[in-house]
Motif scaffolding. Sequence first.
Motif, mmCIF file in Angstrom:
data_model
loop_
_atom_site.group_PDB
_atom_site.id
_atom_site.type_symbol
_atom_site.label_atom_id
_atom_site.label_comp_id
_atom_site.label_asym_id
_atom_site.label_seq_id
_atom_site.Cartn_x
_atom_site.Cartn_y
_atom_site.Cartn_z
ATOM 1 N N ARG A 39 0.805 -1.154 -0.130
ATOM 2 C CA ARG A 39 0.024 -0.154 -0.053
ATOM 3 C C ARG A 39 0.875 1.314 -0.033
ATOM 4 O O ARG A 39 0.469 2.273 -0.817
ATOM 5 C CB ARG A 39 -0.970 -0.057 1.248
ATOM 6 N N VAL A 40 1.926 1.313 0.965
ATOM 7 C CA VAL A 40 2.628 2.312 0.919
ATOM 8 C C VAL A 40 3.432 2.759 -0.210
ATOM 9 O O VAL A 40 3.649 3.955 -0.827
ATOM 10 C CB VAL A 40 3.491 2.425 2.297
ATOM 11 N N ARG A 41 3.816 1.832 -0.848
ATOM 12 C CA ARG A 41 4.784 1.729 -2.199
ATOM 13 C C ARG A 41 4.221 2.580 -3.334
ATOM 14 O O ARG A 41 4.756 2.862 -4.073
ATOM 15 C CB ARG A 41 5.528 0.533 -2.387
ATOM 16 N N SER A 42 2.479 2.174 -3.146
ATOM 17 C CA SER A 42 1.901 2.403 -4.428
ATOM 18 C C SER A 42 1.596 3.867 -4.486
ATOM 19 O O SER A 42 1.338 4.350 -5.734
ATOM 20 C CB SER A 42 0.401 1.717 -4.133
ATOM 21 N N TYR A 43 2.116 4.614 -3.216
ATOM 22 C CA TYR A 43 1.914 6.146 -3.462
ATOM 23 C C TYR A 43 3.105 6.729 -4.203
ATOM 24 O O TYR A 43 2.856 7.824 -4.849
ATOM 25 C CB TYR A 43 1.904 6.633 -2.075
ATOM 26 N N THR A 55 -4.453 11.207 -8.583
ATOM 27 C CA THR A 55 -5.168 12.418 -8.656
ATOM 28 C C THR A 55 -4.375 13.516 -7.982
ATOM 29 O O THR A 55 -3.280 13.375 -7.654
ATOM 30 C CB THR A 55 -6.387 12.179 -7.469
ATOM 31 N N VAL A 56 -4.890 14.779 -8.281
ATOM 32 C CA VAL A 56 -4.167 15.786 -7.871
ATOM 33 C C VAL A 56 -3.699 15.954 -6.420
ATOM 34 O O VAL A 56 -2.710 16.318 -5.994
ATOM 35 C CB VAL A 56 -4.897 17.122 -8.207
ATOM 36 N N LYS A 57 -4.792 15.443 -5.701
ATOM 37 C CA LYS A 57 -4.586 15.499 -4.084
ATOM 38 C C LYS A 57 -3.605 14.552 -3.706
ATOM 39 O O LYS A 57 -2.492 14.944 -2.823
ATOM 40 C CB LYS A 57 -6.005 14.988 -3.386
ATOM 41 N N VAL A 58 -3.655 13.245 -4.064
ATOM 42 C CA VAL A 58 -2.387 12.302 -4.018
ATOM 43 C C VAL A 58 -1.127 12.820 -4.336
ATOM 44 O O VAL A 58 -0.020 12.573 -3.568
ATOM 45 C CB VAL A 58 -2.793 11.036 -4.597
ATOM 46 N N LYS A 59 -1.066 13.593 -5.593
ATOM 47 C CA LYS A 59 0.327 14.148 -5.974
ATOM 48 C C LYS A 59 0.735 15.234 -5.048
ATOM 49 O O LYS A 59 1.933 15.336 -4.533
ATOM 50 C CB LYS A 59 0.044 14.809 -7.235
ATOM 51 N N LYS A 118 -9.094 10.801 14.400
ATOM 52 C CA LYS A 118 -9.652 11.478 15.057
ATOM 53 C C LYS A 118 -9.016 12.439 16.009
ATOM 54 O O LYS A 118 -9.111 13.624 16.349
ATOM 55 C CB LYS A 118 -10.912 10.712 16.088
ATOM 56 N N LYS A 119 -7.639 11.929 16.552
ATOM 57 C CA LYS A 119 -6.802 12.718 17.498
ATOM 58 C C LYS A 119 -6.183 13.729 16.791
ATOM 59 O O LYS A 119 -5.957 14.852 17.076
ATOM 60 C CB LYS A 119 -5.800 11.667 17.921
ATOM 61 N N HIS A 120 -5.505 13.132 15.492
ATOM 62 C CA HIS A 120 -4.676 14.287 14.968
ATOM 63 C C HIS A 120 -5.183 14.914 13.524
ATOM 64 O O HIS A 120 -4.562 16.114 13.135
ATOM 65 C CB HIS A 120 -3.390 13.389 14.228
ATOM 66 N N ARG A 121 -6.429 14.720 13.342
ATOM 67 C CA ARG A 121 -6.990 15.390 12.120
ATOM 68 C C ARG A 121 -6.195 15.674 10.909
ATOM 69 O O ARG A 121 -6.089 17.168 10.723
ATOM 70 C CB ARG A 121 -7.754 16.630 12.450
ATOM 71 N N PRO A 122 -5.637 14.895 10.428
ATOM 72 C CA PRO A 122 -4.623 15.244 9.145
ATOM 73 C C PRO A 122 -5.321 16.031 7.991
ATOM 74 O O PRO A 122 -6.166 15.955 7.799
ATOM 75 C CB PRO A 122 -4.031 13.850 8.697
ATOM 76 N N ARG A 123 -4.414 16.840 7.444
ATOM 77 C CA ARG A 123 -4.860 17.750 6.397
ATOM 78 C C ARG A 123 -5.584 16.815 5.132
ATOM 79 O O ARG A 123 -6.536 17.320 4.582
ATOM 80 C CB ARG A 123 -3.740 18.773 5.805
ATOM 81 N N TYR A 124 -4.761 15.900 4.757
ATOM 82 C CA TYR A 124 -5.210 15.294 3.627
ATOM 83 C C TYR A 124 -5.974 13.939 3.726
ATOM 84 O O TYR A 124 -6.767 13.472 2.709
ATOM 85 C CB TYR A 124 -3.879 14.830 2.854
#
Length: 462
Positions: free
Chosen positions: A40-44, A52-56, A85-91
């Motif tokens: 999964r992580v390598r696929s990024y 998508t624009v967001k993933v880029k 819930k704790k960190h609420r990451p931007r993406y």
Amino acid sequence: MNESIAKTLAVLPDKPGVYIMRDEHGKIIYIGKAVVLKNRVRSYFRNLASHTVKVKALVAKVAEIETIVTDSEVEALILECNLIKKHRPRYNIMLKDDKTYPYLKVTLQEDFPRIYVTRRQLRDGAKYYGPYADAGAMHATVKLLRSMFPLRNCRKMNTDRPCLQYHIKRCLAPCAGYVSREDYGKMIKAVCMLLDGRTSELERELKLQMQQAAENYAFEEAARVRDQLQAVIRINEQQKAVTSGGDLDIVGLAKDSSGTCLQIFFVRGGKLIGRDNFFLQNDDDSDQEILTAFIKQYYNEASFVPREILLPVLPAADELIVLEEWLTARAGRKVEFLQPRRGTKRELLHLAVENAAKLLEERLRKGQVSLKTEEQAAEELQKALQLPNALERIDCFDISHTQGTETVASMVVFRNGKPCKKDYRRYKIESTEGKPDDFKSMQEVVYRRYKDYEELPSLVII
């Protein structure tokens, strides 16, 4: 790709777990889960052109990746929900409001329970109902319950004399020993049945209580139960029978330029007992991704999980299996997601979608939201000022005084285009007391603000 990320990708575990992505400042910007972390992580970082624009944009900002291995994908899902819930990451796709939604709490752990509104869900033996996105509807529910049932609402019971609530027949005065624990417990049971949507069952229960009270010549008690019964009958008549039976949640989704709205219909015992709506922040996310993220966030907090959840689009096959397994464990019985194609359930789903779209239209018509998001506004400001970096933080200062005395400075802060009120500050200016000098005052406040402050803003406006 920097050297640190390359080394991390080379040693990723071949197990389920959660991955945490951080930017160059160490701030968490994305949290996800995987059946196999390595894949999964390598696929990024493969085939970037197809993302998508967001993933880029996400990949461009990743400076560090941390992984947490779990025993199963369900454990990874639970951990992912709690970390988001704790960190609420931007993406990550997030519920639009930063605040937590309120619950109704019934303190079953107490001898004489009470009901009140709370925003914290604890493992303290109490029963929670919610979350409620519509606070007005929630407070109306509390008002209705207190008018029907004389519940105590005081926090402490350290008195031997009843208060005014007893004399106006809004409380049974358990503090003074005027009601037994057993009789009060029957009333709390009725409250919980009403909140659960089991109105038909409650109606039968109250009829039985009224008859027993009358047979025992407790006519005052019988009259009180009669009044409760009549109120429940009115509620039961107002609730619309929509299916032949069973408990359902029906989730409708609508999108426009202002965002995404999700409308949930609650069906309990075959009757539509209420609805709620939520708003999600979204960029170029698909309906499937939005619904999957919403299910994780909503049902991680929900006090009740029905047997069936109807959706306009089902999650991906691998996600679907894990989500059903997770919710089945939470509910203690089988839970499944359905995408109805025909019949009554299909009509209900269509109605939920229509209501979500109507709500978005109303918000736009009333001017409650702008067509441009805060982040888009920040990007336009960056272009207008020809700045090389994104305006992640903007500090704005102003000076005020009363004819040269009581000089003060205020600072407001914007993060990614949104007001960040917890970072607002006010300063009392000392260098120009009695002599109005905005330039010297500004010099003092800017120096005091940044002399020992590590996080410098992208832009300062004075």
